[in-house]
Design an enzyme around this catalytic site. Structure first.
Site, short mmCIF file in Angstrom:
data_model
loop_
_atom_site.label_atom_id
_atom_site.label_comp_id
_atom_site.label_asym_id
_atom_site.label_seq_id
_atom_site.Cartn_x
_atom_site.Cartn_y
_atom_site.Cartn_z
N GLU A 1 7.58 2.03 12.32
CA GLU A 1 8.50 1.47 11.33
C GLU A 1 8.37 2.31 10.08
O GLU A 1 7.32 2.37 9.47
CB GLU A 1 8.13 0.01 11.04
CG GLU A 1 8.60 -0.89 12.17
CD GLU A 1 7.90 -2.21 12.18
OE1 GLU A 1 7.62 -2.74 11.09
OE2 GLU A 1 7.60 -2.69 13.28
N ASP B 1 6.57 -8.17 0.43
CA ASP B 1 5.38 -7.35 0.59
C ASP B 1 4.27 -7.71 -0.37
O ASP B 1 4.51 -8.05 -1.53
CB ASP B 1 5.74 -5.87 0.42
CG ASP B 1 6.46 -5.33 1.65
OD1 ASP B 1 5.86 -5.40 2.73
OD2 ASP B 1 7.61 -4.89 1.51
#
Ligand code: PLP
Lengths: 409, 267
Positions: free
Chosen positions: B49, B60
């Site tokens: 990814e 995140d």
């Protein structure tokens, strides 16, 4: 859909997808989807629940001090020589700004939903203080995210929140201002979604927040309609409000949306100039993009990164804006202009000396535009300024500026 | 042509567990990305990814936030990510999914994104802030350009929604192990295992688990309940702790190899 509003009723938006025209929506991590769906359903339930409405009305009248007055500003009016200027006195609410209108509604809803942990973001600290206040009143556990830069320029508000029993978490990522505080609040919500209610401070974020906050703030415009009607026997010709995220403005505008004769003016922070990072004039200088769960005008770099912003007022210092404003701009129903730091400071002093009212720096932006507008309008016309908050919180930074002799930093 | 799903299914049918590694493009600098991608691909990763950095990455944790900011400061941009990928394709056929937030892609133009991503050799997109309800434009473009669009399922996703995502995702399902943001975690709650067992019963796609996988133990325990794991923050931390690209590549190689090896122990 973004053409003109002549055939559609503007007040019936958003649609079921949370859209105001093409703006709004729900650009959120999958983890939050159940939470925002639940929030929408719960809100739809309480919206028409007489018991809920009654309790909220009681809190308004017995706790935050509503209705607040619509004050005729005779000496300010005399200065401009034009339209009559009225002030909608949100500065007189408990905690000193319009923010509490929204917080009372949301935390009542949180209680209904059985959520005991409250999180909020804050810029100037006004929404944080309002949230800490109502959380104390309702006995809820409260955590407020605030950009580190803002914690320094609004020190007293940090202490107020702590004094009220809330935890203030300084945010040290990104530009360390409001947008970063929202990011951190969203991260907290993602992590603690099962027991936590996110009490957002403006008409921003993912659906249903822009709608919920607008509805809870609409009391501003509803009272203004009645009070102006009582004073002048008709509706005002124009209303003016400052726009950070846009909640005091939406609260003022919304009850007038379908009265096309009432002109709506939103005032953004022009900061120090038009270069990137020098202002927070999102609608005037930005372009549509995706930020904090919504499709809306935002300030961004040519690569689609969120741009830095500046305003002398911490509460207007935001790179996005509520999606309903984006739609009102495109449809032409509302007009948006920017007022810079120096003009806001000047208007703050003008209102202080003509009316004995020290406005918040945010609200001073609206005062500055209103003075310009009133001068160009006829004496038989009238205009209402949404005086979103009082200036006590800003006295320290205005004092520092006066010592240094300018609005440059 | 994009054969992500076939590749995954083939490995799964041979009782292998999938290892997917996340890397922020341009971190710590643009020049290191191709070397790092090769280090990952050549030491056992089945899938990569590639993170397209964004200034405000809501889903995140601090490690990836900082890596994204550093990559942006060093000049990483959407167009540059495509050219990095193209260069990597001279060396490797390991599938690469682009992972990033909606706005930089949207600003670049969805159509341009899909076309250039496909031309550069990408296999698909994961865009955490673009849930199915909002991704109509991209879904069409992915289809016409032969790209997969991977959606996430979390421990709080209700059954009806799992069904919806099952019908929309392509390539695989990204199972989020916990309610939270990305980041390493020493232990995962018992709920995670229960969630994965439930999900696997209904899933019509390979299920890869991400968020919080940080070492051999977490990788093994999650892989046992799924088709494989996704590791991000742990790799980014190793890179951040390295003095230069050479050292970072060595550390990444050893780590990827070690995790892959331990996944091989699961029957
Ligand atoms: C007094 C005051 N006015 C205005 C604002 C701007 O917010 P909004 O645009 O949502 O009304 C703030 C925000 O903190 C504020 O404190």
């Amino acid at each position: 859909m973004d053409g003109n509003l002549s055939k559609i009723k503007a007040s019936r938006f958003p649609d079921e997808f949370g859209r105001f025209g093409k703006y709004g929506g729900r650009y959120v991590p999958e983890i939050l989807m159940p939470a925002v769906t639940e929030l929408t359903q719960e809100y739809e339930k309480v919206k028409n629940d007489l018991q809920f409405i009654k309790i909220l009305a009681q809190l308004h009248s017995q706790y935050s001090g509503r209705p607040n007055p619509l004050t005729f500003a005779d000496r300010l009016t005399a200065v401009t020589g034009g339209a009559k200027i009225y002030l909608k006195r949100e500065d007189l609410n408990h905690t000193g700004a319009h923010k509490i209108n929204n917080v009372l509604g949301q935390l009542l809803l949180a209680q209904r939903m059985g959520k005991t942990r409250i999180i909020a973001e804050t810029g100037a600290g006004q929404h944080g203080v309002a949230t800490a206040t109502v959380a104390a009143k309702f006995g809820l556990d409260c955590h407020v995210y605030m950009g580190e830069v803002d914690t320094l320029r609004q020190r007293l508000n940090v202490f107020r929140m702590q004094y009220l029993g809330a935890e203030v978490i300084p945010v040290k990522t990104g530009s360390r201002t409001l947008k970063d505080a929202i990011n951190e609040a969203i991260r907290d919500w993602v992590t603690n979604v099962k027991n936590t209610f996110y009490c957002i401070g403006s008409v921003v974020g993912m659906h249903p927040y822009p709608m919920i906050v607008r509805d809870f703030q609409s009391i501003i415009g509803q009272e203004t309609r009645q009070q102006h009607q009582a004073a002048e026997g008709r509706l005002p010709d124009a209303v003016v409000a400052c726009v950070g995220g846009g909640s005091n403005a939406m609260g003022m505008f919304y009850p007038f949306l379908d009265d096309k004769k009432v002109k709506l003016f939103g005032v953004e922070a022009g900061g120090r100039g038009n270069d990137e990072g020098e202002h927070a004039a999102t609608l005037s200088l930005g372009e549509p993009g995706i930020l904090h769960g919504m499709f809306t005008y935002m300030l961004q770099t040519e690569d689609g990164q969120v741009a830095d912003v500046h305003s002398i007022s911490a509460g207007l210092d935001y790179s996005g804006v509520g999606p309903e404003h984006s739609w009102l701009k495109d449809t032409g129903r509302a007009c948006y202009t920017a007022v810079d730091d120096a003009q806001a400071l000047e208007a703050m002093a003008l209102l202080a000396r003509t009316e004995g009212i020290i406005p918040a720096l945010e609200s001073a932006h609206a005062v500055a535009l209103a003075v310009q507008l009133a001068g160009k309008m006829g004496r038989e016309e009238s205009l209402v300024i949404c005086l979103s908050g009082r200036g006590d919180k800003d006295m320290e930074s205005v004092f520092d500026l006066a010592q240094k002799g300018g609005a440059d930093e | 042509m994009n054969d992500l799903r076939e590749r995954l299914v083939e490995k799964i049918s041979k009782k292998q567990k999938i290892l997917s590694i996340y890397l922020t493009a341009g971190f710590p600098e643009a020049d290191s990305t191709v070397s790092l991608l090769r280090a990952i691909a050549e030491n056992g990763a089945d899938l990569i990814e590639l993170g397209v950095p964004f200034s405000d990455p809501q889903a995140d944790g601090p490690v990836i936030q900082q890596a994204s900011q550093k990559a942006l400061d060093a000049g990483m941009r959407v167009a540059k990510v495509f050219s990095i990928l193209q260069e990597f394709r001279c060396f490797s056929t390991v599938p690469v999914i682009l992972m990033g937030y909606a706005n930089p892609f949207m600003k670049y133009g969805w159509r341009r994104c899909a076309e250039e991503a496909a031309a550069a050799g990408a296999n698909g997109f994961i865009i955490p802030d673009l849930p199915p309800e909002e991704s109509g434009d991209l879904t069409r473009l992915c289809r016409t350009n032969g790209l997969d669009q991977i959606y996430l399922i979390t421990p709080v996703t209700p059954v009806t929604r799992i069904e919806l995502i099952n019908s929309l995702t392509s390539g695989f399902i990204y199972a989020v192990s916990i309610t939270g943001v990305t980041g390493e975690r020493r232990e995962l709650p018992l709920e995670t295992i229960q969630f994965l067992r439930r999900l696997r019963k209904t899933s019509r796609h390979p299920v890869l688990v991400g968020f919080g996988v940080s070492n051999q133990e977490t990788a093994k325990s999650l892989a046992a309940e799924s088709d494989g794991v996704i590791i991000g923050s742990a790799i980014i931390r190793l890179i951040a702790e390295s003095k230069n690209t050479g050292e970072a590549c060595e550390k990444v190689k050893a780590f990827v190899w070690m995790i892959k090896d331990s996944l091989g122990e699961i029957a």
